[in-house]
Scaffold this active site. Sequence first.
Site, PDB file in Angstrom:
ATOM      1  CD  GLN A 293      -3.102  -0.961   0.358  1.00 11.52           C
ATOM      2  OE1 GLN A 293      -3.263   0.080  -0.273  1.00 11.52           O
ATOM      3  NE2 GLN A 293      -3.946  -1.966   0.274  1.00 11.52           N
ATOM      4  CE1 TYR A 322      -7.968 -10.700  -7.297  1.00  9.94           C
ATOM      5  CE2 TYR A 322      -9.675 -10.984  -5.639  1.00  9.94           C
ATOM      6  CZ  TYR A 322      -9.256 -11.048  -6.958  1.00  9.94           C
ATOM      7  OH  TYR A 322     -10.136 -11.468  -7.924  1.00  9.94           O
ATOM      8  CD  GLU A 343      -0.657 -11.439  -4.812  1.00  6.52           C
ATOM      9  OE1 GLU A 343      -1.515 -10.702  -4.269  1.00  6.52           O
ATOM     10  OE2 GLU A 343      -0.200 -11.216  -5.949  1.00  6.52           O
ATOM     11  CG  ASP A 391      -7.238  -5.052  -0.907  1.00  5.73           C
ATOM     12  OD1 ASP A 391      -7.723  -4.189  -1.657  1.00  5.73           O
ATOM     13  OD2 ASP A 391      -6.220  -4.864  -0.209  1.00  5.73           O
ATOM     14  CB  CYS A 418      -8.455   0.632  -5.169  1.00  7.03           C
ATOM     15  SG  CYS A 418      -8.084  -0.641  -6.371  1.00  7.03           S
TER      16      CYS A 418
HETATM   17  N1  SAH Z   1      -4.292  -7.001   0.281  1.00  6.76           N
HETATM   18  C1  SAH Z   1      -2.991  -6.597  -0.122  1.00  6.76           C
HETATM   19  C2  SAH Z   1      -2.833  -6.463  -1.649  1.00  6.76           C
HETATM   20  C3  SAH Z   1      -3.918  -5.725  -2.364  1.00  6.76           C
HETATM   21  S1  SAH Z   1      -3.516  -5.223  -4.017  1.00  6.76           S
HETATM   22  C4  SAH Z   1      -2.604  -5.302   0.544  1.00  6.76           C
HETATM   23  O1  SAH Z   1      -3.461  -4.583   1.028  1.00  6.76           O
HETATM   24  O2  SAH Z   1      -1.411  -5.008   0.610  1.00  6.76           O
HETATM   25  C5  SAH Z   1      -4.152  -6.473  -5.003  1.00  6.76           C
HETATM   26  C6  SAH Z   1      -3.292  -7.712  -5.078  1.00  6.76           C
HETATM   27  O3  SAH Z   1      -3.957  -8.613  -5.957  1.00  6.76           O
HETATM   28  C7  SAH Z   1      -1.902  -7.517  -5.640  1.00  6.76           C
HETATM   29  O4  SAH Z   1      -0.970  -8.074  -4.748  1.00  6.76           O
HETATM   30  C8  SAH Z   1      -1.932  -8.306  -6.972  1.00  6.76           C
HETATM   31  O5  SAH Z   1      -0.690  -8.909  -7.276  1.00  6.76           O
HETATM   32  C9  SAH Z   1      -2.987  -9.339  -6.692  1.00  6.76           C
HETATM   33  N2  SAH Z   1      -3.678  -9.922  -7.855  1.00  6.76           N
HETATM   34  C10 SAH Z   1      -3.986  -9.349  -9.037  1.00  6.76           C
HETATM   35  N3  SAH Z   1      -4.688 -10.202  -9.820  1.00  6.76           N
HETATM   36  C11 SAH Z   1      -4.829 -11.360  -9.118  1.00  6.76           C
HETATM   37  C12 SAH Z   1      -5.463 -12.608  -9.386  1.00  6.76           C
HETATM   38  N4  SAH Z   1      -6.090 -12.845 -10.539  1.00  6.76           N
HETATM   39  N5  SAH Z   1      -5.427 -13.547  -8.424  1.00  6.76           N
HETATM   40  C13 SAH Z   1      -4.797 -13.325  -7.239  1.00  6.76           C
HETATM   41  N6  SAH Z   1      -4.189 -12.164  -6.938  1.00  6.76           N
HETATM   42  C14 SAH Z   1      -4.193 -11.191  -7.859  1.00  6.76           C
END
Ligand code: SAH
Length: 464
Positions: A293, A322, A343, A391, A418
């Site tokens: 973040q 995610y 993830e 997320d 977001c």
């Molecule tokens: N919850 C975490 C990350 C949120 S950002 C935080 O708050 O720090 C969204 C995340 O989703 C990123 O790490 C990205 O790499 C991941 N992501 C994107 N597409 C995805 C998918 N199809 N499956 C799993 N993760 C994914």
Amino acid sequence: MAKANRIYKTAVPVNKNQELEGEVIDITYQGMGVIKIDNFPIFVVDAIPGEIVKIGITKVLKNYAFGRVLSRIQESPNRAKNVDKVAITTGIAPLANLKYDAQLTFKQHQVEQMFKKVNLDVEVSPTLGMENPTKYRNKAQVPVQNINGRLETGFYRRGSHKLIPTDDFYIQDPKVDEAVIATRDVLRDLGLSAYDEESNKGVVRHIMARRGYYSHELMVVIVTNTKRLPEAEEIAKQLQVKLPELKSFIHNINNRDTNVIMGQWNETIWGADEIHDQLMGKDFVIGPNSFYQVNPQTTATLYRLAAEKAGLKATDTVVDAYSGIGTITLSIADQVKKIYGVEVVENAVADAEKNAKNNHIDNAEFVIADAPEQMVQWAEDGLKPNVVFVDPPRKGLTSELISAVSAMKPETFVYISCNPATLARDAVQILAEGFKIDGAIQPIDQFPQTTHVETITVFKRVAE
Ligand code: SAH
């Protein structure tokens, strides 16, 4: 006349270079002011609702036009003074011309509007803001270009790849700006070339800098189009002198024709492969490719609120989809029985596993997979979480992920978003699958001075 234009929709009521006066009635998601002439929208940079401006039309398309402010006849009381023009024209900080209170109201309305568009009647709380809403970003990804024979760093002019050189990014930690400038100067002194998209020649594409808000550890990454980073050792030597906080200096290769900034291949030239930062009393390692973040101050508020709204219990099984480097998972692991993260970025999961270990957390498990696929798998395996957190990136959830969550029958489904447009779209399906929205949607200002909005929405399963 006005009526006729409304009936004959093809009529375009303005011409290029025409000058006219109008009232600004709205702001777009790109942060542009909207003026309507006979219902035909004209988008204008640096014009805010309530203002009456004289504009010159710069470009006319079939359904809308662009204009530029020639003079401001009536100024809005919400206009912020003395704002750097580059911040607004480049899109570094497209809302910087609005006083902060008005930005927060704009974001609340933005969320309301997105739900109205999909015919859902929801309550949206006032946006939670920051006390000092500038200089908050812990990370910069700055394009590098050759301009008049000199290597420059800056930001693209809105909607283009034309670089506007700047030293002050307004919303970034000044130490991050300093790292970008120091790196630029070293590259200039050593005569490295900037990559050119048109000719596909040259070396350096981007400079990335990230700094731990609490740890003050600094990472600098130079992204090149070439396999080799010329003068790598010498750059490392000079950066150590200029940047005492430097902990990690990495070379990243991105030789694809793409808008994605970082490639998959990293080489540590000097120092550690990653930096650390702390969040909510936990320590996190953050590698160059991992999402972290960008606003550490509001992130703590975001996670705390999300956990609180979820009403976690010591007996709960939880899914965090995610999960990135595991920040949500690990910040709530102490409060629940078991938590699963999923993830897709392999390095991020490796970081998450390290983070669990370093923080002595043994009830968290991470899976490298596409979140929708893994959720379907978990549903088939009979996993029954009480709480699911999601997320996702800006494109939101997929229909199969929502159906899989529904099949797992959690009592609580917490959606951190977001992008209010995809949140509203997804909410329609989530409600149809047997959930209701619990209380009000809470916007949080993770990205002050920009049009981005973060929200927490809590869905509760309706008893069958
Ligand atoms: N919850 C975490 C990350 C949120 S950002 C935080 O708050 O720090 C969204 C995340 O989703 C990123 O790490 C990205 O790499 C991941 N992501 C994107 N597409 C995805 C998918 N199809 N499956 C799993 N993760 C994914």
